[in-house]
Design a protein around this motif. Structure first.
Motif, PDB file in Angstrom:
ATOM      1  N   THR A 118     -85.724 -53.112 -33.733  1.00  0.00           N
ATOM      2  CA  THR A 118     -86.499 -52.590 -34.871  1.00  0.00           C
ATOM      3  C   THR A 118     -85.606 -52.452 -36.100  1.00  0.00           C
ATOM      4  O   THR A 118     -86.093 -52.491 -37.225  1.00  0.00           O
ATOM      5  N   ARG A 120     -83.709 -54.528 -37.289  1.00  0.00           N
ATOM      6  CA  ARG A 120     -83.641 -55.758 -38.066  1.00  0.00           C
ATOM      7  C   ARG A 120     -84.731 -55.812 -39.141  1.00  0.00           C
ATOM      8  O   ARG A 120     -84.851 -56.793 -39.863  1.00  0.00           O
ATOM      9  N   LEU A 121     -85.534 -54.738 -39.190  1.00  0.00           N
ATOM     10  CA  LEU A 121     -86.544 -54.618 -40.253  1.00  0.00           C
ATOM     11  C   LEU A 121     -86.151 -53.436 -41.140  1.00  0.00           C
ATOM     12  O   LEU A 121     -85.567 -52.461 -40.664  1.00  0.00           O
ATOM     13  N   PRO A 123     -87.289 -50.174 -43.587  1.00  0.00           N
ATOM     14  CA  PRO A 123     -88.338 -49.154 -43.382  1.00  0.00           C
ATOM     15  C   PRO A 123     -89.722 -49.614 -43.845  1.00  0.00           C
ATOM     16  O   PRO A 123     -90.728 -49.329 -43.197  1.00  0.00           O
ATOM     17  N   GLN A 125     -90.888 -52.674 -43.986  1.00  0.00           N
ATOM     18  CA  GLN A 125     -91.395 -53.657 -43.029  1.00  0.00           C
ATOM     19  C   GLN A 125     -91.830 -52.993 -41.726  1.00  0.00           C
ATOM     20  O   GLN A 125     -92.813 -53.383 -41.114  1.00  0.00           O
ATOM     21  N   ARG A 126     -91.084 -51.956 -41.334  1.00  0.00           N
ATOM     22  CA  ARG A 126     -91.442 -51.252 -40.109  1.00  0.00           C
ATOM     23  C   ARG A 126     -92.809 -50.602 -40.244  1.00  0.00           C
ATOM     24  O   ARG A 126     -93.633 -50.655 -39.334  1.00  0.00           O
ATOM     25  N   ARG A 127     -93.028 -49.979 -41.397  1.00  0.00           N
ATOM     26  CA  ARG A 127     -94.333 -49.342 -41.618  1.00  0.00           C
ATOM     27  C   ARG A 127     -95.447 -50.378 -41.612  1.00  0.00           C
ATOM     28  O   ARG A 127     -96.525 -50.170 -41.039  1.00  0.00           O
ATOM     29  N   GLN A 128     -95.151 -51.517 -42.219  1.00  0.00           N
ATOM     30  CA  GLN A 128     -96.135 -52.588 -42.291  1.00  0.00           C
ATOM     31  C   GLN A 128     -96.450 -53.126 -40.888  1.00  0.00           C
ATOM     32  O   GLN A 128     -97.620 -53.328 -40.526  1.00  0.00           O
ATOM     33  N   LEU A 129     -95.397 -53.323 -40.105  1.00  0.00           N
ATOM     34  CA  LEU A 129     -95.578 -53.825 -38.742  1.00  0.00           C
ATOM     35  C   LEU A 129     -96.410 -52.845 -37.925  1.00  0.00           C
ATOM     36  O   LEU A 129     -97.338 -53.233 -37.210  1.00  0.00           O
ATOM     37  N   ALA A 130     -96.085 -51.570 -38.048  1.00  0.00           N
ATOM     38  CA  ALA A 130     -96.828 -50.553 -37.301  1.00  0.00           C
ATOM     39  C   ALA A 130     -98.309 -50.600 -37.677  1.00  0.00           C
ATOM     40  O   ALA A 130     -99.187 -50.504 -36.818  1.00  0.00           O
TER      41      ALA A 130
ATOM     42  N   ASP B   4     -86.625 -41.631 -37.429  1.00  0.00           N
ATOM     43  CA  ASP B   4     -87.311 -41.557 -38.702  1.00  0.00           C
ATOM     44  C   ASP B   4     -88.731 -42.046 -38.440  1.00  0.00           C
ATOM     45  O   ASP B   4     -88.996 -42.730 -37.459  1.00  0.00           O
ATOM     46  N   SER B   6     -90.785 -44.269 -39.685  1.00  0.00           N
ATOM     47  CA  SER B   6     -91.135 -45.688 -39.595  1.00  0.00           C
ATOM     48  C   SER B   6     -90.681 -46.270 -38.259  1.00  0.00           C
ATOM     49  O   SER B   6     -91.382 -47.081 -37.653  1.00  0.00           O
ATOM     50  N   ALA B   9     -93.066 -45.008 -35.473  1.00  0.00           N
ATOM     51  CA  ALA B   9     -94.382 -45.653 -35.501  1.00  0.00           C
ATOM     52  C   ALA B   9     -94.321 -47.068 -34.965  1.00  0.00           C
ATOM     53  O   ALA B   9     -95.188 -47.498 -34.194  1.00  0.00           O
ATOM     54  N   VAL B  10     -93.301 -47.812 -35.357  1.00  0.00           N
ATOM     55  CA  VAL B  10     -93.224 -49.203 -34.939  1.00  0.00           C
ATOM     56  C   VAL B  10     -92.882 -49.295 -33.456  1.00  0.00           C
ATOM     57  O   VAL B  10     -93.377 -50.157 -32.733  1.00  0.00           O
ATOM     58  N   LEU B  14     -95.161 -51.196 -30.789  1.00  0.00           N
ATOM     59  CA  LEU B  14     -94.607 -52.289 -29.993  1.00  0.00           C
ATOM     60  C   LEU B  14     -94.765 -52.027 -28.497  1.00  0.00           C
ATOM     61  O   LEU B  14     -95.143 -52.916 -27.739  1.00  0.00           O
ATOM     62  N   LEU B 129     -98.111 -60.576 -39.511  1.00  0.00           N
ATOM     63  CA  LEU B 129     -97.663 -59.954 -38.263  1.00  0.00           C
ATOM     64  C   LEU B 129     -96.685 -60.872 -37.533  1.00  0.00           C
ATOM     65  O   LEU B 129     -95.630 -60.424 -37.058  1.00  0.00           O
ATOM     66  N   LEU B 132     -93.371 -60.654 -39.200  1.00  0.00           N
ATOM     67  CA  LEU B 132     -92.666 -59.397 -38.968  1.00  0.00           C
ATOM     68  C   LEU B 132     -92.122 -59.310 -37.544  1.00  0.00           C
ATOM     69  O   LEU B 132     -91.114 -58.648 -37.288  1.00  0.00           O
ATOM     70  N   PRO B 135     -88.116 -61.303 -36.515  1.00  0.00           N
ATOM     71  CA  PRO B 135     -86.793 -60.682 -36.379  1.00  0.00           C
ATOM     72  C   PRO B 135     -86.710 -59.712 -35.213  1.00  0.00           C
ATOM     73  O   PRO B 135     -85.628 -59.502 -34.649  1.00  0.00           O
ATOM     74  N   VAL B 136     -87.826 -59.099 -34.851  1.00  0.00           N
ATOM     75  CA  VAL B 136     -87.806 -58.171 -33.727  1.00  0.00           C
ATOM     76  C   VAL B 136     -87.528 -58.920 -32.435  1.00  0.00           C
ATOM     77  O   VAL B 136     -86.788 -58.455 -31.569  1.00  0.00           O
TER      78      VAL B 136
END
Lengths: 151, 151
Positions: A118, A120-121, A123, A125-130, B4, B6, B9-10, B14, B129, B132, B135-136
């Motif tokens: 995670t 590698r993203l 913050p 992008q993380r919110r967007q992915l979630a 944190d 983000s 949530a991710v 996942l 998606l 995103l 990279p994960v």
DNA sequence: TATTGTTATACTCTATAACTATA
DNA sequence: TATAGTTATAGAGTATAACAATA
């Protein structure tokens, strides 16, 4: 007719990420001699006190399978059984203090093990992915009548 | 300090999507009497002809486990073994025509089974998606020296 | 000597069938 | 009668250890 590029790509990503996540969970569990299923049991019990049947339904397993799983975890002192006072046929399952502690430790280890991925993203992008995963994960119907007859 | 919002949530998304995907794969496999592992074996063999050791490494399983898995699949006529001509210790594994056909059928069924989930996104979201997830899913290092000593 | 693969063994996970106790 | 749970049984998946054949 069931193929378009965007669907293919997202399917591929989801399946590959699923295998990766499962790999991490399996490894973290194995380090504590816990199978993926045992890991899930502990996770479910973290904030619940279900009866055997509920647990089995939740996990999609037969009740006899549950008996074995709970037997082994109980023998390790991670959880315990208690007769349900309202329905004397039923057996409630819950974490012991040791089980709760282990569950919390596992939670941290899983978080750490997945951090490189995670991380590698950024913050945003993380919110967007979630957010994008939300509708994928959300069940369309609240699990109404999920009997074999349906298939 | 590893927390944190983000990331939380991710991670949650996942892990939940992973369980959902695995559930679908398990059900599709089970409908053909195939475990998740057998499903993966077939998927790998679709465009490869690895030796036993490579397969085991790829799946993260012991070679003795591979022997059993390949035994059972071979008995069902889904794949076959062949002595490697260059290294007579090695055994190559490959799909039979029946195995290839089943693999393709499974592929379609998995696609269809996951369509409801991915269909809840529009094409633009699907592409996003997929991007995103890239990279994960992408491993940071090309699996260099992944020995027990590392842990 | 080291590597490739199989076999023997043991344990977990899983389901089906038969059973007991309670509702 | 139906439901909750356990037990007996059987098969698949898994790893460890010991082994044979090849490098």
């Amino acid at each position: 007719m069931t193929t378009d590029d965007s669907t293919d790509a997202v399917l591929d990503g989801l399946v590959r990420s699923a295998f990766q996540i499962m790999g991490v969970l399996t490894r973290v569990g194995a380090a504590h001699d816990l199978s993926l299923t045992q890991l899930r049991v502990l996770g479910i019990l973290r904030d619940r006190r279900p009866r055997m049947t509920d647990l089995a339904a939740f996990l999609g397993l037969d009740k006899s399978t549950m008996s074995g799983l709970i037997d082994r975890a109980e023998r390790r002192g991670l959880l315990a059984r208690d007769r349900n006072p309202d329905d004397k046929r039923a057996v409630d399952v819950f974490l012991t203090p040791a089980g709760l502690e282990l569950t919390q430790r596992l939670d941290g280890e899983i978080r750490d093990a997945l951090a490189p991925a995670t991380g590698r993203l950024d913050p945003r992008q993380r919110r967007q992915l979630a957010q994008l995963l939300e509708p994928v994960v959300t069940p369309p119907l609240p699990a109404t009548r999920r009997t074999p007859a349906q298939r």
